[in-house]
Design an enzyme around this catalytic site. Structure first.
Site, PDB file in Angstrom:
ATOM      1  N   SER A 243      23.189  60.639  21.912  1.00 33.19           N
ATOM      2  CA  SER A 243      21.875  60.179  22.374  1.00 33.19           C
ATOM      3  C   SER A 243      20.757  61.077  21.855  1.00 33.19           C
ATOM      4  O   SER A 243      20.994  62.217  21.461  1.00 33.19           O
ATOM      5  CB  SER A 243      21.874  60.149  23.901  1.00 33.19           C
ATOM      6  OG  SER A 243      22.443  61.334  24.430  1.00 33.19           O
TER       7      SER A 243
ATOM      8  N   GLU B  12      16.737  62.456  22.794  1.00 36.10           N
ATOM      9  CA  GLU B  12      15.730  62.593  23.859  1.00 36.10           C
ATOM     10  C   GLU B  12      14.316  62.699  23.276  1.00 36.10           C
ATOM     11  O   GLU B  12      14.098  63.380  22.280  1.00 36.10           O
ATOM     12  CB  GLU B  12      16.053  63.851  24.675  1.00 36.10           C
ATOM     13  CG  GLU B  12      15.054  64.131  25.772  1.00 36.10           C
ATOM     14  CD  GLU B  12      15.441  65.330  26.614  1.00 36.10           C
ATOM     15  OE1 GLU B  12      16.597  65.402  27.084  1.00 36.10           O
ATOM     16  OE2 GLU B  12      14.584  66.212  26.804  1.00 36.10           O
TER      17      GLU B  12
ATOM     18  N   ALA C 202       7.511  67.186  35.716  1.00 33.39           N
ATOM     19  CA  ALA C 202       7.745  67.411  37.143  1.00 33.39           C
ATOM     20  C   ALA C 202       6.427  67.354  37.899  1.00 33.39           C
ATOM     21  O   ALA C 202       5.374  67.717  37.377  1.00 33.39           O
ATOM     22  CB  ALA C 202       8.428  68.746  37.353  1.00 33.39           C
TER      23      ALA C 202
ATOM     24  N   GLY D 146      13.610  69.285  38.594  1.00 34.15           N
ATOM     25  CA  GLY D 146      12.355  69.600  37.912  1.00 34.15           C
ATOM     26  C   GLY D 146      11.807  70.931  38.371  1.00 34.15           C
ATOM     27  O   GLY D 146      12.384  71.596  39.243  1.00 34.15           O
ATOM     28  N   ASP D 147      10.699  71.332  37.787  1.00 33.28           N
ATOM     29  CA  ASP D 147      10.013  72.576  38.157  1.00 33.28           C
ATOM     30  C   ASP D 147       8.586  72.225  38.490  1.00 33.28           C
ATOM     31  O   ASP D 147       7.907  71.585  37.690  1.00 33.28           O
ATOM     32  CB  ASP D 147       9.991  73.569  36.975  1.00 33.28           C
ATOM     33  CG  ASP D 147      11.387  74.044  36.655  1.00 33.28           C
ATOM     34  OD1 ASP D 147      12.069  74.520  37.576  1.00 33.28           O
ATOM     35  OD2 ASP D 147      11.786  73.918  35.478  1.00 33.28           O
TER      36      ASP D 147
ATOM     37  N   ALA E 296      18.468  68.699  43.084  1.00 31.17           N
ATOM     38  CA  ALA E 296      18.920  67.498  42.380  1.00 31.17           C
ATOM     39  C   ALA E 296      20.063  66.801  43.130  1.00 31.17           C
ATOM     40  O   ALA E 296      20.167  65.572  43.085  1.00 31.17           O
ATOM     41  CB  ALA E 296      19.333  67.854  40.957  1.00 31.17           C
TER      42      ALA E 296
ATOM     43  N   LYS F 186      26.247  68.120  42.926  1.00 30.29           N
ATOM     44  CA  LYS F 186      25.637  66.944  42.291  1.00 30.29           C
ATOM     45  C   LYS F 186      26.709  65.912  41.949  1.00 30.29           C
ATOM     46  O   LYS F 186      26.492  64.711  42.032  1.00 30.29           O
ATOM     47  CB  LYS F 186      24.880  67.357  41.021  1.00 30.29           C
ATOM     48  CG  LYS F 186      23.732  68.317  41.301  1.00 30.29           C
ATOM     49  CD  LYS F 186      22.774  68.454  40.123  1.00 30.29           C
ATOM     50  CE  LYS F 186      23.127  69.541  39.158  1.00 30.29           C
ATOM     51  NZ  LYS F 186      22.003  69.917  38.265  1.00 30.29           N
TER      52      LYS F 186
ATOM     53  N   GLN G 212      21.766  72.067  29.364  1.00 34.18           N
ATOM     54  CA  GLN G 212      20.674  72.804  28.748  1.00 34.18           C
ATOM     55  C   GLN G 212      21.174  73.228  27.373  1.00 34.18           C
ATOM     56  O   GLN G 212      22.386  73.383  27.182  1.00 34.18           O
ATOM     57  CB  GLN G 212      20.371  74.052  29.607  1.00 34.18           C
ATOM     58  CG  GLN G 212      19.221  74.873  29.125  1.00 34.18           C
ATOM     59  CD  GLN G 212      17.951  74.048  29.025  1.00 34.18           C
ATOM     60  OE1 GLN G 212      17.752  73.371  28.016  1.00 34.18           O
ATOM     61  NE2 GLN G 212      17.123  74.066  30.051  1.00 34.18           N
TER      62      GLN G 212
ATOM     63  N   PHE H  82      10.265  78.972  24.542  1.00 35.78           N
ATOM     64  CA  PHE H  82      10.920  77.972  25.371  1.00 35.78           C
ATOM     65  C   PHE H  82      12.252  78.502  25.929  1.00 35.78           C
ATOM     66  O   PHE H  82      12.587  78.277  27.092  1.00 35.78           O
ATOM     67  CB  PHE H  82      11.128  76.705  24.531  1.00 35.78           C
ATOM     68  CG  PHE H  82      11.401  75.507  25.376  1.00 35.78           C
ATOM     69  CD1 PHE H  82      10.517  75.156  26.381  1.00 35.78           C
ATOM     70  CD2 PHE H  82      12.540  74.739  25.173  1.00 35.78           C
ATOM     71  CE1 PHE H  82      10.776  74.051  27.181  1.00 35.78           C
ATOM     72  CE2 PHE H  82      12.816  73.645  25.973  1.00 35.78           C
ATOM     73  CZ  PHE H  82      11.917  73.300  26.974  1.00 35.78           C
TER      74      PHE H  82
ATOM     75  N   HIS I 147      23.848  65.305  22.841  1.00 31.81           N
ATOM     76  CA  HIS I 147      22.528  64.776  23.221  1.00 31.81           C
ATOM     77  C   HIS I 147      21.491  65.643  22.498  1.00 31.81           C
ATOM     78  O   HIS I 147      21.441  66.852  22.720  1.00 31.81           O
ATOM     79  CB  HIS I 147      22.367  64.896  24.741  1.00 31.81           C
ATOM     80  CG  HIS I 147      21.032  64.475  25.266  1.00 31.81           C
ATOM     81  ND1 HIS I 147      20.694  63.161  25.492  1.00 31.81           N
ATOM     82  CD2 HIS I 147      19.923  65.196  25.626  1.00 31.81           C
ATOM     83  CE1 HIS I 147      19.461  63.084  25.986  1.00 31.81           C
ATOM     84  NE2 HIS I 147      18.971  64.316  26.061  1.00 31.81           N
TER      85      HIS I 147
HETATM   86  P1  FAD Z   1      19.160  71.665  40.502  1.00 31.92           P
HETATM   87  O1  FAD Z   1      20.468  71.137  40.097  1.00 31.92           O
HETATM   88  O2  FAD Z   1      18.622  71.263  41.843  1.00 31.92           O
HETATM   89  O3  FAD Z   1      19.261  73.262  40.436  1.00 31.92           O
HETATM   90  C1  FAD Z   1      18.084  74.079  40.465  1.00 31.92           C
HETATM   91  C2  FAD Z   1      18.431  75.471  40.990  1.00 31.92           C
HETATM   92  O4  FAD Z   1      18.689  75.408  42.394  1.00 31.92           O
HETATM   93  C3  FAD Z   1      19.692  76.106  40.386  1.00 31.92           C
HETATM   94  O5  FAD Z   1      19.468  77.496  40.303  1.00 31.92           O
HETATM   95  C4  FAD Z   1      20.786  75.791  41.377  1.00 31.92           C
HETATM   96  O6  FAD Z   1      21.837  76.750  41.369  1.00 31.92           O
HETATM   97  C5  FAD Z   1      20.014  75.818  42.706  1.00 31.92           C
HETATM   98  N1  FAD Z   1      20.523  74.803  43.656  1.00 31.92           N
HETATM   99  C6  FAD Z   1      20.897  73.537  43.367  1.00 31.92           C
HETATM  100  N2  FAD Z   1      21.282  72.877  44.472  1.00 31.92           N
HETATM  101  C7  FAD Z   1      21.140  73.750  45.505  1.00 31.92           C
HETATM  102  C8  FAD Z   1      21.379  73.661  46.913  1.00 31.92           C
HETATM  103  N3  FAD Z   1      21.812  72.508  47.455  1.00 31.92           N
HETATM  104  N4  FAD Z   1      21.127  74.754  47.656  1.00 31.92           N
HETATM  105  C9  FAD Z   1      20.682  75.916  47.091  1.00 31.92           C
HETATM  106  N5  FAD Z   1      20.441  76.054  45.765  1.00 31.92           N
HETATM  107  C10 FAD Z   1      20.660  74.989  44.992  1.00 31.92           C
HETATM  108  N6  FAD Z   1      12.519  69.129  33.584  1.00 31.92           N
HETATM  109  C11 FAD Z   1      11.477  68.289  33.740  1.00 31.92           C
HETATM  110  O7  FAD Z   1      10.502  68.655  34.385  1.00 31.92           O
HETATM  111  N7  FAD Z   1      11.489  67.037  33.191  1.00 31.92           N
HETATM  112  C12 FAD Z   1      12.541  66.573  32.495  1.00 31.92           C
HETATM  113  O8  FAD Z   1      12.519  65.435  32.021  1.00 31.92           O
HETATM  114  C13 FAD Z   1      13.656  67.429  32.314  1.00 31.92           C
HETATM  115  N8  FAD Z   1      14.759  67.017  31.653  1.00 31.92           N
HETATM  116  C14 FAD Z   1      15.852  67.837  31.565  1.00 31.92           C
HETATM  117  C15 FAD Z   1      17.003  67.354  30.940  1.00 31.92           C
HETATM  118  C16 FAD Z   1      18.132  68.151  30.836  1.00 31.92           C
HETATM  119  C17 FAD Z   1      19.373  67.608  30.181  1.00 31.92           C
HETATM  120  C18 FAD Z   1      18.115  69.476  31.362  1.00 31.92           C
HETATM  121  C19 FAD Z   1      19.311  70.367  31.229  1.00 31.92           C
HETATM  122  C20 FAD Z   1      16.970  69.956  31.979  1.00 31.92           C
HETATM  123  C21 FAD Z   1      15.833  69.148  32.105  1.00 31.92           C
HETATM  124  N9  FAD Z   1      14.687  69.575  32.759  1.00 31.92           N
HETATM  125  C22 FAD Z   1      13.611  68.727  32.894  1.00 31.92           C
HETATM  126  C23 FAD Z   1      14.605  70.937  33.304  1.00 31.92           C
HETATM  127  C24 FAD Z   1      15.003  70.981  34.802  1.00 31.92           C
HETATM  128  O9  FAD Z   1      14.151  70.176  35.566  1.00 31.92           O
HETATM  129  C25 FAD Z   1      14.890  72.440  35.270  1.00 31.92           C
HETATM  130  O10 FAD Z   1      15.890  73.208  34.650  1.00 31.92           O
HETATM  131  C26 FAD Z   1      14.883  72.654  36.770  1.00 31.92           C
HETATM  132  O11 FAD Z   1      14.553  74.029  37.013  1.00 31.92           O
HETATM  133  C27 FAD Z   1      16.203  72.409  37.470  1.00 31.92           C
HETATM  134  O12 FAD Z   1      16.508  71.083  37.568  1.00 31.92           O
HETATM  135  P2  FAD Z   1      18.004  70.659  38.026  1.00 31.92           P
HETATM  136  O13 FAD Z   1      18.016  69.212  38.149  1.00 31.92           O
HETATM  137  O14 FAD Z   1      18.987  71.316  37.162  1.00 31.92           O
HETATM  138  O15 FAD Z   1      18.010  71.345  39.481  1.00 31.92           O
END
Ligand code: FAD
Length: 289
Positions: free
Chosen positions: A12, A14, A48, A104-105, A119, A161, A172, A212, A262
């Site tokens: 894929s 992106e 985000a 997201g952040d 997530a 998740k 990543q 980055f 990807h």
């Molecule tokens: P999570 O899986 O929620 O994890 C975030 C942090 O919280 C981790 O340190 C994890 O260990 C911790 N955590 C998770 N669940 C819990 C819990 N239940 N309790 C306590 N701690 C927890 N960002 C954007 O803004 N837009 C995008 O389109 C985008 N696309 C991406 C695509 C890919 C393939 C990747 C790898 C990243 C992308 N990102 C994007 C970046 C991503 O949003 C950031 O890395 C963000 O900081 C974490 O998102 P996540 O979904 O991995 O979070």
């Protein structure tokens, strides 16, 4: 790596949603060239806090309508259940069947965290709201997420998740294949066996890559960094070296059983397409899962 070998490979590209008319036109050209190699799907990022919401929707629906399945990224930070639910309904109505579900952040200075904190909560909510309508992708971090308390916790959070209903993951980017192999082994030991597709960042610009990578916690190995530094402003040499290094890593990943790749294209045809061709991906067995 045994668990990954059972999955069909999928490939894929992106994109990010363009801001200007010129950017839209450029993406259309990029899309046309990348569509020729027949990827399994495209995906489109989501700023985000909802900052690109409308542009993401527009880009996703436009790409999807042109015949290649397109997956929106959807991040929950800053959003409400209602807003996310409405977006899911809109995507379903347009026949979208895959979503990249992320926390997201939050951009600094922008409002509250939102109703869903991580997530895994987003994945759970999407399953509650939309059942099995969507194939759900989540993010994986072979070099661990920069905010993770420690490696163990990060792996457990990844597993949450999957338990919540994620079908597959995209990583990543990384430049050290061993981090991916180790990550998969750790997941296997935890009994977590969904496809984890390596996210591939082509190397085009050294200073952007460093900036980055510092932000997202991806490591640029010293030997790559030193070589890129040595090229200075010689962008042709940087591209050539980058293409070679990334192609070799992809070869290694696929040979070991990675279930596809990807590409983070940054809305550019090159060097993703050259790496794709170097790998002979279109001739490899590939079916979307
Ligand atoms: P999570 O899986 O929620 O994890 C975030 C942090 O919280 C981790 O340190 C994890 O260990 C911790 N955590 C998770 N669940 C819990 C819990 N239940 N309790 C306590 N701690 C927890 N960002 C954007 O803004 N837009 C995008 O389109 C985008 N696309 C991406 C695509 C890919 C393939 C990747 C790898 C990243 C992308 N990102 C994007 C970046 C991503 O949003 C950031 O890395 C963000 O900081 C974490 O998102 P996540 O979904 O991995 O979070």
């Amino acid at each position: 790596m045994q668990s990954q070998k059972q999955f069909k490979r999928r490939f894929s590209f992106e994109f990010f949603p363009p801001k200007t008319d010129q950017g839209k036109e450029k993406l259309q050209n990029v899309r046309n060239q990348l569509a020729e190699v027949n990827p399994d799907f495209f995906s489109v990022t989501f700023g985000a806090g909802g900052s690109t919401r409308d542009r993401t929707i527009e880009t996703v629906l436009n790409l999807h309508s042109q015949g290649i399945s397109t997956a929106p990224h959807l991040s929950c930070v800053g959003g409400t259940r209602q807003e996310i639910g409405e977006l899911l309904d809109l995507y379903r109505e347009h026949g979208i069947n895959r979503i990249v579900a992320l926390r997201g952040d939050m951009p600094s200075g922008m409002g509250a965290a939102g109703e869903l904190r991580y997530a895994n909560e987003l994945v759970e909510f999407i399953r509650e709201h939309s059942g099995d309508t969507f194939n759900l992708e989540v993010a994986a971090y072979p070099e661990f997420h920069p905010q993770a308390r420690n490696a163990e916790e990060d792996l457990k959070n990844f597993a949450r998740k999957v338990q919540a209903g994620a079908n597959s993951a995209i990583t990543q980017y990384f430049f050290n294949a061993d981090s991916y192999f180790y990550f998969i082994d750790r997941l296997e030991k935890m009994g977590v066996t969904i496809p984890v597709v390596p996210g591939i960042m082509p190397i085009v610009n050294f200073s952007n890559l460093v900036r980055f990578s510092d932000m997202c916690g991806a490591e640029i190995p010293r030997w790559i960094r030193k070589q890129l530094e040595a090229y200075g402003d010689d962008s042709d040499s940087i591209r050539k070296f980058g293409e070679e290094v990334v192609t070799e890593m992809c070869e290694k990943l696929l040979a070991a059983g990675a279930p596809g790749l990807h590409f983070y294209t940054l809305n550019q045809v090159e060097p993703s397409i050259s790496i794709w061709k170097n790998l002979g991906i279109s001739e490899r067995e590939k079916i979307a899962f």
